[in-house]
Design a protein around this motif. Structure first.
Motif, PDB file in Angstrom:
ATOM      1  N   TYR A  27       5.439  -6.512 -22.788  1.00 56.71           N
ATOM      2  CA  TYR A  27       4.089  -7.084 -22.723  1.00 56.71           C
ATOM      3  C   TYR A  27       4.052  -8.572 -23.053  1.00 56.71           C
ATOM      4  O   TYR A  27       3.212  -9.300 -22.538  1.00 56.71           O
ATOM      5  CB  TYR A  27       3.149  -6.342 -23.680  1.00 56.71           C
ATOM      6  CG  TYR A  27       2.584  -5.079 -23.105  1.00 56.71           C
ATOM      7  CD1 TYR A  27       1.477  -5.102 -22.263  1.00 56.71           C
ATOM      8  CD2 TYR A  27       3.161  -3.843 -23.391  1.00 56.71           C
ATOM      9  CE1 TYR A  27       0.952  -3.945 -21.724  1.00 56.71           C
ATOM     10  CE2 TYR A  27       2.641  -2.671 -22.852  1.00 56.71           C
ATOM     11  CZ  TYR A  27       1.546  -2.731 -22.023  1.00 56.71           C
ATOM     12  OH  TYR A  27       1.034  -1.581 -21.485  1.00 56.71           O
ATOM     13  N   THR A  28       4.935  -9.037 -23.921  1.00 57.46           N
ATOM     14  CA  THR A  28       4.794 -10.411 -24.421  1.00 57.46           C
ATOM     15  C   THR A  28       5.782 -11.424 -23.837  1.00 57.46           C
ATOM     16  O   THR A  28       5.473 -12.617 -23.810  1.00 57.46           O
ATOM     17  CB  THR A  28       4.921 -10.436 -25.956  1.00 57.46           C
ATOM     18  OG1 THR A  28       6.191  -9.890 -26.339  1.00 57.46           O
ATOM     19  CG2 THR A  28       3.798  -9.636 -26.611  1.00 57.46           C
ATOM     20  N   HIS A  31       5.038 -14.876 -21.509  1.00 60.24           N
ATOM     21  CA  HIS A  31       3.688 -15.414 -21.667  1.00 60.24           C
ATOM     22  C   HIS A  31       3.757 -16.682 -22.516  1.00 60.24           C
ATOM     23  O   HIS A  31       4.426 -16.709 -23.546  1.00 60.24           O
ATOM     24  CB  HIS A  31       2.767 -14.389 -22.337  1.00 60.24           C
ATOM     25  CG  HIS A  31       2.503 -13.198 -21.486  1.00 60.24           C
ATOM     26  ND1 HIS A  31       1.590 -13.201 -20.471  1.00 60.24           N
ATOM     27  CD2 HIS A  31       3.067 -11.968 -21.481  1.00 60.24           C
ATOM     28  CE1 HIS A  31       1.587 -12.022 -19.885  1.00 60.24           C
ATOM     29  NE2 HIS A  31       2.480 -11.262 -20.471  1.00 60.24           N
ATOM     30  N   ILE A  37      -2.015 -11.767 -26.139  1.00 62.36           N
ATOM     31  CA  ILE A  37      -1.828 -10.421 -25.604  1.00 62.36           C
ATOM     32  C   ILE A  37      -2.193  -9.421 -26.701  1.00 62.36           C
ATOM     33  O   ILE A  37      -1.636  -9.437 -27.792  1.00 62.36           O
ATOM     34  CB  ILE A  37      -0.381 -10.203 -25.132  1.00 62.36           C
ATOM     35  CG1 ILE A  37       0.084 -11.340 -24.228  1.00 62.36           C
ATOM     36  CG2 ILE A  37      -0.237  -8.848 -24.454  1.00 62.36           C
ATOM     37  CD1 ILE A  37      -0.757 -11.567 -22.991  1.00 62.36           C
ATOM     38  N   SER A  38      -3.123  -8.555 -26.395  1.00 64.70           N
ATOM     39  CA  SER A  38      -3.608  -7.603 -27.392  1.00 64.70           C
ATOM     40  C   SER A  38      -2.534  -6.588 -27.773  1.00 64.70           C
ATOM     41  O   SER A  38      -1.932  -5.958 -26.900  1.00 64.70           O
ATOM     42  CB  SER A  38      -4.823  -6.849 -26.850  1.00 64.70           C
ATOM     43  OG  SER A  38      -5.200  -5.826 -27.751  1.00 64.70           O
ATOM     44  N   ASN A  41      -2.218  -2.931 -26.302  1.00 70.05           N
ATOM     45  CA  ASN A  41      -1.427  -2.555 -25.128  1.00 70.05           C
ATOM     46  C   ASN A  41      -0.194  -1.738 -25.518  1.00 70.05           C
ATOM     47  O   ASN A  41      -0.025  -0.607 -25.081  1.00 70.05           O
ATOM     48  CB  ASN A  41      -0.999  -3.802 -24.345  1.00 70.05           C
ATOM     49  CG  ASN A  41      -2.167  -4.508 -23.723  1.00 70.05           C
ATOM     50  OD1 ASN A  41      -2.971  -3.903 -23.037  1.00 70.05           O
ATOM     51  ND2 ASN A  41      -2.260  -5.801 -23.963  1.00 70.05           N
ATOM     52  N   PHE A 121       2.808  -8.557 -17.475  1.00 67.88           N
ATOM     53  CA  PHE A 121       1.394  -8.206 -17.404  1.00 67.88           C
ATOM     54  C   PHE A 121       0.560  -9.475 -17.273  1.00 67.88           C
ATOM     55  O   PHE A 121      -0.208  -9.840 -18.158  1.00 67.88           O
ATOM     56  CB  PHE A 121       0.986  -7.374 -18.618  1.00 67.88           C
ATOM     57  CG  PHE A 121       1.654  -6.025 -18.622  1.00 67.88           C
ATOM     58  CD1 PHE A 121       1.170  -4.998 -17.824  1.00 67.88           C
ATOM     59  CD2 PHE A 121       2.779  -5.796 -19.380  1.00 67.88           C
ATOM     60  CE1 PHE A 121       1.793  -3.763 -17.795  1.00 67.88           C
ATOM     61  CE2 PHE A 121       3.411  -4.562 -19.367  1.00 67.88           C
ATOM     62  CZ  PHE A 121       2.916  -3.540 -18.579  1.00 67.88           C
ATOM     63  N   GLU A 124      -3.153 -10.258 -18.141  1.00 67.78           N
ATOM     64  CA  GLU A 124      -3.571 -10.482 -19.525  1.00 67.78           C
ATOM     65  C   GLU A 124      -3.905 -11.951 -19.787  1.00 67.78           C
ATOM     66  O   GLU A 124      -4.742 -12.239 -20.629  1.00 67.78           O
ATOM     67  CB  GLU A 124      -2.471 -10.026 -20.491  1.00 67.78           C
ATOM     68  CG  GLU A 124      -2.220  -8.543 -20.483  1.00 67.78           C
ATOM     69  CD  GLU A 124      -3.325  -7.744 -21.134  1.00 67.78           C
ATOM     70  OE1 GLU A 124      -3.975  -8.249 -22.062  1.00 67.78           O
ATOM     71  OE2 GLU A 124      -3.530  -6.597 -20.712  1.00 67.78           O
ATOM     72  N   ASP A 125      -3.223 -12.875 -19.097  1.00 62.41           N
ATOM     73  CA  ASP A 125      -3.490 -14.280 -19.381  1.00 62.41           C
ATOM     74  C   ASP A 125      -3.633 -15.157 -18.132  1.00 62.41           C
ATOM     75  O   ASP A 125      -3.865 -16.349 -18.246  1.00 62.41           O
ATOM     76  CB  ASP A 125      -2.424 -14.866 -20.317  1.00 62.41           C
ATOM     77  CG  ASP A 125      -1.009 -14.756 -19.783  1.00 62.41           C
ATOM     78  OD1 ASP A 125      -0.819 -14.242 -18.674  1.00 62.41           O
ATOM     79  OD2 ASP A 125      -0.082 -15.190 -20.497  1.00 62.41           O
TER      80      ASP A 125
END
Length: 143
Positions: A27-28, A31, A37-38, A41, A121, A124-125
């Motif tokens: 997820y991270t 980025h 990023i929450s 997730n 993802f 997300e941003d």
């Protein structure tokens, strides 16, 4: 389900993909500001992976990925084979590398590749950029 030659030893490297730190990294990574990023997730992913048999199902899926390469020629022909020349939105990330995206440009030289400064993802941003890109492709090619 592909079970040939599978055992705890062969599944161990795949099991690493289901660990908390790896799921979070998916997820991270890539980025520019991972703090945006929450954590919901990857924490939700971990919650659902804790269900009975969920990890086993994921390992079955990972094992099945090995059959994908033989299917690429079929997938490349339909519905968007080389004769279709679609425009593509793409990004570099931990799973789908920039080099992988270049294959599309080799096979579809008229395609447009948009690289986002993001990770796997990207919504997300980079949601605004993605929406804008999709609208541009639609307006250019469909309207």
């Amino acid at each position: 389900m592909l079970r040939a030659n599978r055992n705890a030893e062969t599944e161990a490297p795949l099991e690493a993909f289901l660990q908390h730190d790896t799921v979070k990294a998916i997820y991270t990574t890539g980025h520019p500001d991972p703090g945006k990023i929450s954590p919901d997730n990857w924490n939700m992913d971990q919650f659902f992976l804790a269900r009975p048999n969920a990890r086993h199902v994921q390992l079955d899926l990972f094992c099945d990925y090995r059959t994908n390469a033989a299917l690429y020629p079929t997938w490349q022909e339909a519905p968007y084979g080389p004769s279709q020349d679609p425009h593509l939105l793409g990004q570099g990330d931990i799973l789908f590398t920039p080099e992988g995206g270049e294959v599309y440009l080799r096979d579809l030289p008229d395609a447009r590749m948009v690289r986002l400064n993001s990770g796997h993802f990207a919504v997300e941003d980079c949601l605004d950029e993605i929406v804008s890109g999709i609208r541009d492709i639609y307006d250019t090619n469909v309207k």
